[in-house]
Design a protein around this motif. Structure first.
Motif, PDB file in Angstrom:
ATOM      1  N   ILE A 282       0.742  -1.392  -0.098  1.00  0.00           N
ATOM      2  CA  ILE A 282      -0.095   0.064   0.176  1.00  0.00           C
ATOM      3  C   ILE A 282       0.669   1.129  -0.188  1.00  0.00           C
ATOM      4  N   TYR A 283       0.745   2.255  -1.272  1.00  0.00           N
ATOM      5  CA  TYR A 283       1.094   3.768  -0.946  1.00  0.00           C
ATOM      6  C   TYR A 283       0.552   4.573  -1.235  1.00  0.00           C
ATOM      7  N   THR A 284       0.710   5.585  -0.690  1.00  0.00           N
ATOM      8  CA  THR A 284      -0.283   6.640  -0.673  1.00  0.00           C
ATOM      9  C   THR A 284       0.452   7.119  -2.277  1.00  0.00           C
ATOM     10  N   ALA A 285       0.124   7.899  -3.054  1.00  0.00           N
ATOM     11  CA  ALA A 285       0.005   8.887  -4.087  1.00  0.00           C
ATOM     12  C   ALA A 285      -0.108   9.562  -4.691  1.00  0.00           C
ATOM     13  N   ASN A 286       0.046  10.965  -4.154  1.00  0.00           N
ATOM     14  CA  ASN A 286      -0.529  12.572  -3.358  1.00  0.00           C
ATOM     15  C   ASN A 286      -1.642  12.484  -1.892  1.00  0.00           C
TER      16      ASN A 286
END
Ligand SMILES: [Zn+2]
Length: 565
Positions: A282-286
């Motif tokens: 799980i990543y965050t993009a903006n």
């Protein structure tokens, strides 16, 4: 030069602080001394070798048409704020303050400074293209300075910047620098490999790194065994393979995996292969969560993810963000039923019987059919390449190597010229933005890389082009007048022909002198002994070659010149 008139403090023992051969040898041969972490003093012979590398770099830059300048290392904060890199490079930048409370930076690089200069100095297409370069000290606040000059806080770099009017014009400047780099490293006696490097949003051929292959290298690279393809691991692509023919289950089946979070753990517990499992990251993009899937036995290449999502700020999600996005504690994320954008490595396309997290504590799902149970946003090459992967350009196989990056050529585009308004008037009187390239060589690092690549158990083996002295003359008994006289006369003759010579005039045992000569790696050693002189001869030996040649005193100089060529 007489040995006694310079300063060559060789060490018998291996210094504790050195971890790799080249660092050990630079200290033992008395080339450098440590002042503090990542800070070194160049002693006389180290400095001579460094000057030789600089001379080669300068000659080849001039030959390629680049123009030398020298910019300040001390730079005002404002110019870095203008490009936005005062913040971006905050973790590597040394920042100081002057007596008037003005903030200054010790330059880690010079794109801002040169672009600001060119914006003021150049305004017509008639003045372009131009490539400026300098050889200068750079400062970087390394988290972990190590390996001597390989990763230091203060180091010497050659940096060059081209200013061009079109992509074709930039390609010409880029090629000129690329070819100059090939010649520079050849002349330094280095075997390098140019590899494709990560260039952010720019295309594939717009960035190359020159790597010295060495086990101690900090960069991972892959090279094809059949074609010329080679790339930094950050950049390296791989050939897609067809998925295995898998028979799907009727539906995914939850299975208890209490406390088993890592791929290895779960695989062992379920008696499955890591390749049967899927890693859901799980990543965050903006700031918004996304899921990224790679096979269980592979790692995600964040650079590839960044290229897939250009312009977005990516970060690994923290534990709280993961729990919120998946409804499960860390270690049990999976794509089934997950309402997030889902990106997956291309090798997962068509997989029909895999194990994933169940988005529930202590639970995984078996028999997941990715073609049936998951809706993907996109498939892309997202995994880090490794030994044995297929070459993306041919049917060959990729092999992993370690490399020391000594040079980098890079097409910058208009990032800095737009920011600093580096524009010119074209033939129609219309204002255009210059296109830039930048080209770096780590000068001090190159010097150490030569030693890393060229040494043996006895010491350094210098190429004649950068050896601090090309010839060492060893009169074995310095109180024997004829020995000393012969040695001195030979030195005078060779120096007059432009060769650099050191005469070991120390009153030491022969074995001691031989050891030091080998440790220091002088390309040619000439021994003058009472016995050889009785036959009117001296002995010549090349470093790294066992054979010794006896020649008459009269022919010695001529023979030495021949051997050095
Ligand atoms: Zn290939």
């Amino acid at each position: 030069m007489r040995w006694s008139k310079t300063h060559i403090p060789t060490l018998k023992e291996d210094p504790q602080e050195a971890e790799i051969p080249s660092h050990r040898l630079m200290l033992r041969a008395g080339l450098i001394r440590r002042l503090g972490g990542g800070l070194y003093t160049f002693l006389p012979l180290g400095l001579k070798a460094l000057r030789n590398v600089e001379r080669i770099v300068r000659e080849e830059m001039d030959r390629a048409g680049a123009i030398e300048v020298l910019m300040p290392a001390l730079q005002p904060r404002e110019i870095w704020e203008q490009s936005g890199r005062y913040e971006l490079l905050s973790n590597v930048m040394f920042r100081i303050r002057d007596r008037q409370d003005r903030d200054l930076v010790l330059g880690p690089t010079h794109e801002e400074i040169i672009t600001d200069l060119v914006a003021r100095e150049i305004n017509s297409y008639r003045q372009l293209p131009k490539t400026f370069y300098q050889i200068q000290t750079k400062f970087r606040d390394e988290i972990r300075p190590r390996f001597g000059l390989m990763r230091a806080k203060e180091f010497s770099m050659k940096d060059a910047y081209s200013f061009n009017t079109s992509p074709e014009d930039l390609e010409t400047s880029y090629q000129a620098m690329y070819q100059a780099y090939v010649r520079i490293f050849e002349r330094c006696g280095l075997r390098t490999k140019a590899v494709e490097a990560d260039s952010g949003a720019m295309g594939g051929s717009s960035s190359h790194e020159f790597m010295v292959l060495a086990d101690a290298g900090e960069d991972g690279i892959v090279e094809c065994d059949a074609c010329a393809y080679a790339a930094n691991l950050e950049r390296a692509e791989r050939r897609a393979v067809a998925p295995a023919d898998e028979t799907p289950d009727r539906q995914p089946e939850p299975i208890a995996t209490p406390g088993h979070k890592t791929i290895e753990d779960v695989a062992r517990f379920l008696k499955a292969k890591p390749t049967d499992l899927i890693k859901t990251l799980i990543y965050t993009a903006n700031g918004q969560p996304i899921a990224v899937l790679v096979p269980g036995d592979r790692d995600l290449n964040e650079h590839k993810l960044a290229r897939l999502l250009p312009g977005q700020t990516l970060a690994m999600a923290d534990d709280a963000q993961i729990e919120k996005a998946t409804g499960a504690p860390v270690g049990f994320a999976g794509p089934v039923g997950l309402s997030l954008p889902i990106y997956a490595d291309v090798s997962l396309q068509g997989r029909r019987r895999v194990i994933t997290g169940a988005n529930r504590a202590d639970t995984h799902l078996q028999g997941v059919d990715l073609t049936r149970d998951v809706t993907f946003t996109a498939f892309a090459d997202l995994a880090i390449c490794r030994e044995g992967d297929g070459c993306p350009r041919c049917a060959g196989t990729l092999h992993e190597k370690r490399g020391i990056e000594v040079g980098h050529v890079f097409k910058l585009g208009t990032k800095y010229s737009e920011c600093f308004k580096a524009t010119y008037l074209d033939p129609n009187g219309k204002e255009q933005v210059m296109i830039m390239g930048c080209y770096g060589i780590g000068v001090t690092r190159t010097l150490q890389a030569v030693i890393e690549q060229s040494h043996d158990a006895q010491g350094i083996i210098w190429p004649a082009s950068i050896a601090p002295y090309q010839i060492a003359i060893l009169p074995l008994n310095v109180s024997h007048a004829e020995s000393l006289k012969t040695a001195e006369s030979l030195m005078t003759t060779l120096e007059a022909q432009g060769f650099s010579v050191i005469l070991d005039d120390r009153d030491e045992r022969p074995g001691f002198k031989f050891k030091d000569a080998d440790l220091l790696g002088f390309p040619l050693r000439v021994v003058v002994s009472e016995r050889s002189l009785a036959a009117g001869q001296v002995e010549i030996k090349r470093r790294g070659v066992d054979e010794k040649v006896m020649v008459s005193c009269a022919e010695a100089a001529q023979k030495i010149v021949e051997l050095l060529k």
